[in-house]
Design a protein around this motif. Sequence first.
Motif, PDB file in Angstrom:
ATOM      1  N   LEU A 188      42.296 -93.987  18.561  1.00 59.89           N
ATOM      2  CA  LEU A 188      43.749 -93.891  18.542  1.00 59.89           C
ATOM      3  C   LEU A 188      44.213 -92.803  17.565  1.00 59.89           C
ATOM      4  CD1 LEU A 188      46.190 -95.262  19.853  1.00 59.89           C
ATOM      5  CD2 LEU A 188      46.268 -96.825  17.892  1.00 59.89           C
ATOM      6  N   ALA A 189      43.585 -92.736  16.386  1.00 59.48           N
ATOM      7  CA  ALA A 189      43.957 -91.700  15.414  1.00 59.48           C
ATOM      8  C   ALA A 189      43.673 -90.309  15.967  1.00 59.48           C
ATOM      9  CB  ALA A 189      43.204 -91.931  14.106  1.00 59.48           C
ATOM     10  N   ARG A 190      42.538 -90.177  16.654  1.00 58.03           N
ATOM     11  CA  ARG A 190      42.220 -88.871  17.240  1.00 58.03           C
ATOM     12  C   ARG A 190      43.209 -88.507  18.340  1.00 58.03           C
ATOM     13  NH1 ARG A 190      35.606 -89.361  17.802  1.00 58.03           N
ATOM     14  NH2 ARG A 190      35.131 -89.101  15.570  1.00 58.03           N
ATOM     15  N   ARG A 191      43.588 -89.483  19.143  1.00 60.87           N
ATOM     16  CA  ARG A 191      44.557 -89.199  20.201  1.00 60.87           C
ATOM     17  C   ARG A 191      45.887 -88.750  19.623  1.00 60.87           C
ATOM     18  NH1 ARG A 191      43.775 -94.228  24.495  1.00 60.87           N
ATOM     19  NH2 ARG A 191      41.681 -93.625  25.242  1.00 60.87           N
ATOM     20  N   ILE A 192      46.342 -89.466  18.589  1.00 62.17           N
ATOM     21  CA  ILE A 192      47.616 -89.097  17.977  1.00 62.17           C
ATOM     22  C   ILE A 192      47.530 -87.716  17.349  1.00 62.17           C
ATOM     23  CG2 ILE A 192      49.247 -89.703  16.152  1.00 62.17           C
ATOM     24  CD1 ILE A 192      48.614 -92.628  16.673  1.00 62.17           C
ATOM     25  N   GLY A 193      46.431 -87.447  16.614  1.00 63.27           N
ATOM     26  CA  GLY A 193      46.279 -86.141  15.994  1.00 63.27           C
ATOM     27  C   GLY A 193      46.179 -85.013  17.008  1.00 63.27           C
ATOM     28  N   ASN A 194      45.362 -85.223  18.047  1.00 65.76           N
ATOM     29  CA  ASN A 194      45.228 -84.189  19.081  1.00 65.76           C
ATOM     30  C   ASN A 194      46.534 -83.976  19.841  1.00 65.76           C
ATOM     31  OD1 ASN A 194      42.536 -83.914  18.378  1.00 65.76           O
ATOM     32  ND2 ASN A 194      41.809 -85.321  19.960  1.00 65.76           N
ATOM     33  N   GLY A 195      47.250 -85.094  20.093  1.00 61.48           N
ATOM     34  CA  GLY A 195      48.530 -84.960  20.781  1.00 61.48           C
ATOM     35  C   GLY A 195      49.551 -84.201  19.963  1.00 61.48           C
ATOM     36  N   ALA A 196      49.579 -84.493  18.639  1.00 60.58           N
ATOM     37  CA  ALA A 196      50.525 -83.776  17.770  1.00 60.58           C
ATOM     38  C   ALA A 196      50.177 -82.295  17.703  1.00 60.58           C
ATOM     39  CB  ALA A 196      50.512 -84.399  16.375  1.00 60.58           C
ATOM     40  N   CYS A 197      48.876 -81.990  17.600  1.00 61.04           N
ATOM     41  CA  CYS A 197      48.465 -80.573  17.548  1.00 61.04           C
ATOM     42  C   CYS A 197      48.794 -79.864  18.862  1.00 61.04           C
ATOM     43  CB  CYS A 197      46.968 -80.487  17.244  1.00 61.04           C
ATOM     44  SG  CYS A 197      46.509 -81.021  15.579  1.00 61.04           S
ATOM     45  N   ALA A 198      48.554 -80.546  19.983  1.00 59.83           N
ATOM     46  CA  ALA A 198      48.852 -79.927  21.278  1.00 59.83           C
ATOM     47  C   ALA A 198      50.359 -79.715  21.443  1.00 59.83           C
ATOM     48  CB  ALA A 198      48.310 -80.804  22.402  1.00 59.83           C
ATOM     49  N   TRP A 199      51.156 -80.678  20.967  1.00 60.01           N
ATOM     50  CA  TRP A 199      52.619 -80.544  21.066  1.00 60.01           C
ATOM     51  C   TRP A 199      53.109 -79.354  20.241  1.00 60.01           C
ATOM     52  CZ3 TRP A 199      56.686 -81.848  17.429  1.00 60.01           C
ATOM     53  CH2 TRP A 199      57.959 -81.830  18.002  1.00 60.01           C
ATOM     54  N   CYS A 200      52.531 -79.191  19.051  1.00 55.34           N
ATOM     55  CA  CYS A 200      52.924 -78.041  18.224  1.00 55.34           C
ATOM     56  C   CYS A 200      52.438 -76.731  18.847  1.00 55.34           C
ATOM     57  CB  CYS A 200      52.344 -78.194  16.817  1.00 55.34           C
ATOM     58  SG  CYS A 200      53.083 -79.528  15.848  1.00 55.34           S
ATOM     59  N   ALA A 201      51.228 -76.740  19.435  1.00 50.22           N
ATOM     60  CA  ALA A 201      50.679 -75.504  20.002  1.00 50.22           C
ATOM     61  C   ALA A 201      51.465 -75.033  21.214  1.00 50.22           C
ATOM     62  CB  ALA A 201      49.215 -75.720  20.383  1.00 50.22           C
ATOM     63  N   ARG A 202      52.062 -75.968  21.955  1.00 47.55           N
ATOM     64  CA  ARG A 202      52.818 -75.575  23.153  1.00 47.55           C
ATOM     65  C   ARG A 202      54.095 -74.812  22.828  1.00 47.55           C
ATOM     66  NH1 ARG A 202      51.288 -80.806  25.070  1.00 47.55           N
ATOM     67  NH2 ARG A 202      53.328 -81.626  24.423  1.00 47.55           N
ATOM     68  N   ALA A 203      54.515 -74.796  21.570  1.00 52.18           N
ATOM     69  CA  ALA A 203      55.746 -74.105  21.181  1.00 52.18           C
ATOM     70  C   ALA A 203      55.537 -72.618  20.943  1.00 52.18           C
ATOM     71  CB  ALA A 203      56.328 -74.750  19.923  1.00 52.18           C
ATOM     72  N   ARG A 204      54.328 -72.139  21.033  1.00 50.84           N
ATOM     73  CA  ARG A 204      54.079 -70.714  20.791  1.00 50.84           C
ATOM     74  C   ARG A 204      54.670 -69.880  21.925  1.00 50.84           C
ATOM     75  NH1 ARG A 204      50.673 -67.433  17.864  1.00 50.84           N
ATOM     76  NH2 ARG A 204      50.114 -65.455  18.890  1.00 50.84           N
TER      77      ARG A 204
END
Length: 366
Positions: A188-204
């Motif tokens: 669950l922690a990995r999913r949340i962390g990966n999801g947050a990183c992916a959400w931030c990366a999509r803003a480029r």
Amino acid sequence: MTGTNTLTLGGLLLALIILTCNLHPWWTGGRNAAQLKHFGQGFGAAACAAACPGGILGWAHSRSGTVGNGVGERAGQGLTGTSQAQGLTTGQLVGLGTTGAAAVVIAFTLVVLVYKAAGKKERRRIVGGAYVGSTLCLTAGVAGRPGLAARRPQRRWRWGARRGAGDGNFVIRLAAASDRLATGSVVLARRIGNGACAWCARARRDDLTGVHAILGNILRAGLLILGAYTLARVVRAVPALMWVLTAGWTVAAWRTGRPAKAPADAPVDEPAQLPGGTAVRALLLELMGEASGVHLRTVLARLQREGHWEGRTVTDMRLQLERLGIPSDRNVKVAGVPTWGVRRRDLEAPSPAAAEATSAETSTAA
């Protein structure tokens, strides 16, 4: 059970008296957990020692019952006029693995450091907690099933005797539940962390260059930090909210950590079987040489070097030996080290299966 590790009603009585003397001030003094801190540290150190099958900690634990037997017996007989020398059925926590052994040593070292830095009163509480914990872990009521030695034979608690939950063993079910929660929390922690990183990366912005291309990433990262800070402030202002968050995380981790179901046609992993009884006895005698016994870990290491029994434990081997009618004992001393092993005299004695076969032949001939 020998005279060196016998626990009597007197020894148990002394442990209960010490436990009462520590619980009474805590119960009448507002039930502050800090009052039981040092007592609990000693109790925890004793519980760690109770899981050791040998070594200094295992030796000290197995003989802790005799420390207070005499005092408890004299106190009980002097106050009530009845004998407190009746033996109790003992239980033993066995099957400590290599990873668990390292954790036990670290935990015991921490308690020793706390003891050295504590005052005189706190040291007495640590020692009292250690005696109470070790004595209670010797009793079959804590380590197995209760009962008097005169009524039932000695029972030992077999850790890891079977694999998986649902076999009626509370410890195994608890370990399986803990493993599921831990696995689910990590996933669950990995999913949340990966999801947050992916959400931030999509803003480029690919149509921009330089700092302007990552302004969206910086903004989203700032929003995440602001959200975490706000949540921390709210929890600090309303501590009861932490219970809700903990419960929600536990439920989510439990669902996430659910083990995957194996296909219906998947092969079942059957436990490895040892060869026949004659071959096993020959192997044990070969490994003994001129000694009076051999440790099961030595036998397991030999089998694994030859490509057999990979991933198995001493507990698995002990159960297989029981099926073959070969007795094992947790106090077999080889090179001065007592642990699980097989004695030569037990191998030279006829196995139960051979004795039954001989008895059947004799009755048939008669």
